[in-house]
Scaffold this motif. Structure first.
Motif, PDB file in Angstrom:
ATOM      1  N   TRP A   8       0.937  -1.286   0.031  1.00  0.00           N
ATOM      2  CA  TRP A   8       0.371  -0.068  -0.081  1.00  0.00           C
ATOM      3  C   TRP A   8       0.878   1.325  -0.257  1.00  0.00           C
ATOM      4  O   TRP A   8       0.268   2.120  -0.412  1.00  0.00           O
ATOM      5  CB  TRP A   8      -1.039   0.103   0.826  1.00  0.00           C
ATOM      6  N   GLU A   9       2.366   1.422   0.300  1.00  0.00           N
ATOM      7  CA  GLU A   9       3.319   2.086   0.778  1.00  0.00           C
ATOM      8  C   GLU A   9       3.039   2.845  -0.375  1.00  0.00           C
ATOM      9  O   GLU A   9       3.369   3.833  -0.905  1.00  0.00           O
ATOM     10  CB  GLU A   9       3.705   2.461   1.548  1.00  0.00           C
ATOM     11  N   TYR A  10       3.755   1.491  -2.060  1.00  0.00           N
ATOM     12  CA  TYR A  10       4.421   2.484  -2.554  1.00  0.00           C
ATOM     13  C   TYR A  10       2.478   3.145  -3.433  1.00  0.00           C
ATOM     14  O   TYR A  10       3.542   4.148  -4.406  1.00  0.00           O
ATOM     15  CB  TYR A  10       4.303   0.762  -3.716  1.00  0.00           C
ATOM     16  N   LYS A  11       1.683   2.986  -3.095  1.00  0.00           N
ATOM     17  CA  LYS A  11       0.796   3.755  -3.718  1.00  0.00           C
ATOM     18  C   LYS A  11       0.396   5.167  -2.980  1.00  0.00           C
ATOM     19  O   LYS A  11      -0.450   6.481  -2.906  1.00  0.00           O
ATOM     20  CB  LYS A  11      -0.916   2.975  -3.709  1.00  0.00           C
ATOM     21  N   PHE A  12       0.798   5.264  -1.660  1.00  0.00           N
ATOM     22  CA  PHE A  12       0.983   6.587  -1.246  1.00  0.00           C
ATOM     23  C   PHE A  12       1.833   7.987  -0.851  1.00  0.00           C
ATOM     24  O   PHE A  12       3.467   7.467  -0.780  1.00  0.00           O
ATOM     25  CB  PHE A  12       1.264   5.769   0.253  1.00  0.00           C
ATOM     26  N   PRO A  13       2.219   8.696  -2.131  1.00  0.00           N
ATOM     27  CA  PRO A  13       2.290   9.918  -2.872  1.00  0.00           C
ATOM     28  C   PRO A  13       4.447  10.221  -1.219  1.00  0.00           C
ATOM     29  O   PRO A  13       4.993  10.250  -1.957  1.00  0.00           O
ATOM     30  CB  PRO A  13       1.920  10.958  -2.804  1.00  0.00           C
TER      31      PRO A  13
END
Length: 175
Positions: A8-13
């Motif tokens: 999920w972190e990869y989708k968090f700017p």
């Protein structure tokens, strides 16, 4: 090959910007380090160039967010401290990345050699890395340069001898 499951972190700017707060930055570095290892293992890739600006690990196209070279260096240096990476050039642009430490790879190979009764036999790096006897082992399809580095650890411990052959390297294992 199945699609890679991004965390999920990869989708968090903000994940793409090194955080100033030390505790947050340390956690971020840990997550990035784990992501580097999992993604490179997924691709069966052992080498990265920090200038690969379109490499999905460094660039999330959907967010239009990119890791800076400084952040990539920070992550790779953390991986180096944990034994999972080493620079290949003085400018630290090309890096070799190991999913396991070289020591772990060395132990895996030596254990496999003992299990398969190949002590005192000579094997080529190809046989170890890509032979049908090593299928299913964590080191199967390992990059031969990484394998050679792991074998040097065994050689320094007196558990093998690496020999140069006409077309590469061979290795004789000891107890």
């Amino acid at each position: 090959m199945t699609d890679f499951q991004w965390p999920w972190e990869y989708k968090f700017p903000p994940f793409f910007t090194l955080q100033p707060h030390e505790e947050t930055r340390n956690q971020q570095t840990k997550v990035w380090s784990d992501l580097f290892l999992r993604y490179l293992k997924h691709l069966n890739k052992f080498q990265v160039n920090i200038n690969e600006t379109s490499f999905p690990l460094f660039y999330n196209e959907a967010l239009n967010r990119r890791l800076s070279p400084e952040t990539i260096h920070h992550i790779l240096e953390h991986l180096q401290r944990t034994g999972h990476a080493a620079p290949l050039d003085k400018r630290r642009i090309e890096w070799q990345v190991y999913w396991y430490t070289l020591e772990e790879y060395a132990n895996m190979v030596h254990d496999w050699i003992q299990e398969t009764g190949q002590i005192n036999a000579i094997c080529t790096l190809y046989e170890i890395a890509s032979g049908e006897n090593s299928e299913g082992k964590e080191f199967h399809v390992i990059d031969e340069a990484v394998l050679l580095n792991a074998l040097r650890i065994l050689e320094n411990k007196g558990k093998c001898e690496v020999v140069q052959l006409d077309d590469g390297y061979g290795v004789k294992f000891f107890q």
